[in-house]
Design a protein around this motif. Sequence first.
Motif, PDB file in Angstrom:
ATOM      1  N   LEU A  72       0.847  -1.184   0.000  1.00 29.22           N
ATOM      2  CA  LEU A  72       0.000   0.000   0.000  1.00 29.22           C
ATOM      3  C   LEU A  72       0.887   1.239   0.000  1.00 29.22           C
ATOM      4  N   LEU A  73       0.656   2.130  -0.963  1.00 27.35           N
ATOM      5  CA  LEU A  73       1.277   3.451  -0.961  1.00 27.35           C
ATOM      6  C   LEU A  73       0.256   4.434  -0.431  1.00 27.35           C
ATOM      7  N   ARG A  74       0.566   5.051   0.697  1.00 29.95           N
ATOM      8  CA  ARG A  74      -0.332   6.042   1.306  1.00 29.95           C
ATOM      9  C   ARG A  74       0.500   7.235   1.758  1.00 29.95           C
ATOM     10  N   ARG A 129       4.420  -2.637   3.142  1.00 34.77           N
ATOM     11  CA  ARG A 129       4.062  -3.994   2.745  1.00 34.77           C
ATOM     12  C   ARG A 129       2.951  -4.502   3.661  1.00 34.77           C
ATOM     13  N   LEU A 130       1.850  -4.937   3.072  1.00 39.56           N
ATOM     14  CA  LEU A 130       0.705  -5.411   3.848  1.00 39.56           C
ATOM     15  C   LEU A 130       0.797  -6.907   4.150  1.00 39.56           C
ATOM     16  N   SER A 131       1.459  -7.653   3.296  1.00 38.43           N
ATOM     17  CA  SER A 131       1.574  -9.101   3.473  1.00 38.43           C
ATOM     18  C   SER A 131       2.960  -9.463   3.988  1.00 38.43           C
ATOM     19  N   ARG A 132       3.069 -10.647   4.536  1.00 42.31           N
ATOM     20  CA  ARG A 132       4.383 -11.183   4.896  1.00 42.31           C
ATOM     21  C   ARG A 132       4.571 -12.488   4.146  1.00 42.31           C
ATOM     22  N   ASP A 133       5.793 -12.726   3.699  1.00 44.98           N
ATOM     23  CA  ASP A 133       6.054 -13.929   2.918  1.00 44.98           C
ATOM     24  C   ASP A 133       5.869 -15.181   3.765  1.00 44.98           C
ATOM     25  N   HIS A 134       5.203 -16.166   3.203  1.00 47.00           N
ATOM     26  CA  HIS A 134       5.123 -17.478   3.848  1.00 47.00           C
ATOM     27  C   HIS A 134       6.250 -18.332   3.261  1.00 47.00           C
ATOM     28  N   ASP A 167      -9.119   0.221   6.652  1.00 51.99           N
ATOM     29  CA  ASP A 167     -10.015   1.194   6.056  1.00 51.99           C
ATOM     30  C   ASP A 167      -9.349   1.795   4.827  1.00 51.99           C
ATOM     31  N   ILE A 168     -10.181   2.207   3.875  1.00 44.70           N
ATOM     32  CA  ILE A 168      -9.700   2.791   2.629  1.00 44.70           C
ATOM     33  C   ILE A 168      -9.810   4.304   2.709  1.00 44.70           C
ATOM     34  N   PHE A 169      -8.803   4.993   2.172  1.00 45.82           N
ATOM     35  CA  PHE A 169      -8.816   6.446   2.107  1.00 45.82           C
ATOM     36  C   PHE A 169      -8.570   6.887   0.668  1.00 45.82           C
ATOM     37  N   PRO A 170      -9.186   7.999   0.262  1.00 44.45           N
ATOM     38  CA  PRO A 170      -8.931   8.503  -1.088  1.00 44.45           C
ATOM     39  C   PRO A 170      -7.430   8.703  -1.309  1.00 44.45           C
ATOM     40  N   GLY A 171      -6.956   8.315  -2.464  1.00 40.70           N
ATOM     41  CA  GLY A 171      -5.542   8.427  -2.764  1.00 40.70           C
ATOM     42  C   GLY A 171      -4.760   7.175  -2.469  1.00 40.70           C
ATOM     43  N   ASP A 172      -5.364   6.185  -1.822  1.00 45.12           N
ATOM     44  CA  ASP A 172      -4.660   4.922  -1.573  1.00 45.12           C
ATOM     45  C   ASP A 172      -4.292   4.260  -2.904  1.00 45.12           C
ATOM     46  N   TYR A 173      -3.150   3.609  -2.880  1.00 47.19           N
ATOM     47  CA  TYR A 173      -2.585   3.027  -4.105  1.00 47.19           C
ATOM     48  C   TYR A 173      -2.033   1.659  -3.725  1.00 47.19           C
ATOM     49  N   PHE A 174      -2.638   0.609  -4.248  1.00 39.83           N
ATOM     50  CA  PHE A 174      -2.252  -0.753  -3.900  1.00 39.83           C
ATOM     51  C   PHE A 174      -1.439  -1.378  -5.031  1.00 39.83           C
ATOM     52  N   LEU A 175      -0.540  -2.272  -4.650  1.00 38.93           N
ATOM     53  CA  LEU A 175       0.236  -3.046  -5.616  1.00 38.93           C
ATOM     54  C   LEU A 175       0.224  -4.505  -5.198  1.00 38.93           C
ATOM     55  N   ASP A 183      12.466 -15.012 -13.515  1.00 41.16           N
ATOM     56  CA  ASP A 183      11.166 -15.577 -13.161  1.00 41.16           C
ATOM     57  C   ASP A 183      10.070 -14.837 -13.904  1.00 41.16           C
ATOM     58  N   ASN A 184       8.861 -15.397 -13.877  1.00 37.37           N
ATOM     59  CA  ASN A 184       7.704 -14.687 -14.421  1.00 37.37           C
ATOM     60  C   ASN A 184       7.444 -13.439 -13.586  1.00 37.37           C
ATOM     61  N   ILE A 185       6.890 -12.425 -14.210  1.00 37.39           N
ATOM     62  CA  ILE A 185       6.669 -11.130 -13.557  1.00 37.39           C
ATOM     63  C   ILE A 185       5.194 -10.767 -13.681  1.00 37.39           C
ATOM     64  N   SER A 186       4.534 -10.555 -12.552  1.00 41.83           N
ATOM     65  CA  SER A 186       3.132 -10.153 -12.590  1.00 41.83           C
ATOM     66  C   SER A 186       2.893  -8.970 -11.664  1.00 41.83           C
ATOM     67  N   ILE A 187       2.071  -8.049 -12.153  1.00 44.92           N
ATOM     68  CA  ILE A 187       1.849  -6.766 -11.480  1.00 44.92           C
ATOM     69  C   ILE A 187       0.383  -6.390 -11.607  1.00 44.92           C
ATOM     70  N   VAL A 188      -0.235  -5.989 -10.511  1.00 44.61           N
ATOM     71  CA  VAL A 188      -1.549  -5.357 -10.554  1.00 44.61           C
ATOM     72  C   VAL A 188      -1.455  -4.087  -9.720  1.00 44.61           C
ATOM     73  N   ALA A 189      -1.676  -2.939 -10.356  1.00 45.13           N
ATOM     74  CA  ALA A 189      -1.638  -1.640  -9.681  1.00 45.13           C
ATOM     75  C   ALA A 189      -3.059  -1.104  -9.590  1.00 45.13           C
ATOM     76  N   ILE A 190      -3.449  -0.640  -8.396  1.00 44.45           N
ATOM     77  CA  ILE A 190      -4.849  -0.296  -8.123  1.00 44.45           C
ATOM     78  C   ILE A 190      -4.897   1.049  -7.388  1.00 44.45           C
ATOM     79  N   GLN A 191      -5.677   1.978  -7.914  1.00 47.82           N
ATOM     80  CA  GLN A 191      -5.810   3.292  -7.286  1.00 47.82           C
ATOM     81  C   GLN A 191      -7.261   3.558  -6.907  1.00 47.82           C
ATOM     82  N   VAL A 192      -7.432   4.335  -5.835  1.00 47.95           N
ATOM     83  CA  VAL A 192      -8.775   4.721  -5.402  1.00 47.95           C
ATOM     84  C   VAL A 192      -8.835   6.230  -5.266  1.00 47.95           C
ATOM     85  N   GLU A 193      -9.966   6.791  -5.687  1.00 47.69           N
ATOM     86  CA  GLU A 193     -10.180   8.228  -5.540  1.00 47.69           C
ATOM     87  C   GLU A 193     -11.659   8.472  -5.273  1.00 47.69           C
TER      88      GLU A 193
END
Length: 270
Positions: free
Chosen positions: A127-129, A135-140, A184-192, A234-244
């Motif tokens: 999360l970019l705020r 980092r929201l997750s931890r590696d298993h 909670d979500i706030f305007p301007g939050d940016y998830f990856l 390795d394979n590379i996958s990206i999902v970028a998500i913005q909220v406003e």
Amino acid sequence: MKPSEASGYLWRSAQRSHVGKVRQVNEDSVLARPDLGIWAVADGLGGHQCGDKASHMVVDALAQITPTLELDGVLAIARDKLTEVNDSLTQDSADQPGSTPGSTVASLIVQGTSCAVLWAGDSRAYLLRDGKLRRLSRDHSQAEELVQSGLLDRRDVVGHPASSVLTRAVGARGGLELEDVRLDIFPGDYFLLCSDGLYNEVSEPELERVLSENDCESAAEALLQLALSGEARDNISIVAIQVELEQDTADCCETAVNPVFFSRPDTGES
């Protein structure tokens, strides 16, 4: 009613999935369903025939979720869907000795003004705020366990043999262990959301810089090109998500009344 409409938020997302420079098959799969409030990255395990199948099963299962009015309800459905995939994959492994299909998963689930990250394995959610990346997750993984026990410095994780040994994954064992965090979500939050093919090539300060300087479409492409400028083994996958806020969009364009969700195809490889 779409979750984003119910909350007055607009969601924009973009994704990329690339085979990289070394592997012959892309075992990653991505999901972008702003209409459902669900996004995911899945990194297949067990060889190209097994991994490709497993990651597709993961995102296909999440794409079948019908949102409810409560985040807890959506999370429960997501857990049930992934458990069904886990059971199917472990049965496949039992029926075909030598076949070990599995997949990581990192998903973002939005409901109203709240969201949850649900994951297993070492695909990550950030999360970019306010300009700061978290980092929201931890590696298993065994490497993360070594870090937590003080036996390995986090700076030495990339390339360490234990980093490729996962402690959780969909299909890895009979009982699926998923972890989640809620916020909670706030305007301007940016998830990856991303697979390890991205963060093993691009440092977290670089992730922060690219997200801070670009909208989701430009960021997804820039991050992919940064990863491909390295070894990209390795394979590379990206999902970028913005909220406003919907009102913010109304001030600058004509799509506020009928929100437009910007997204590439649900799954696939670019």
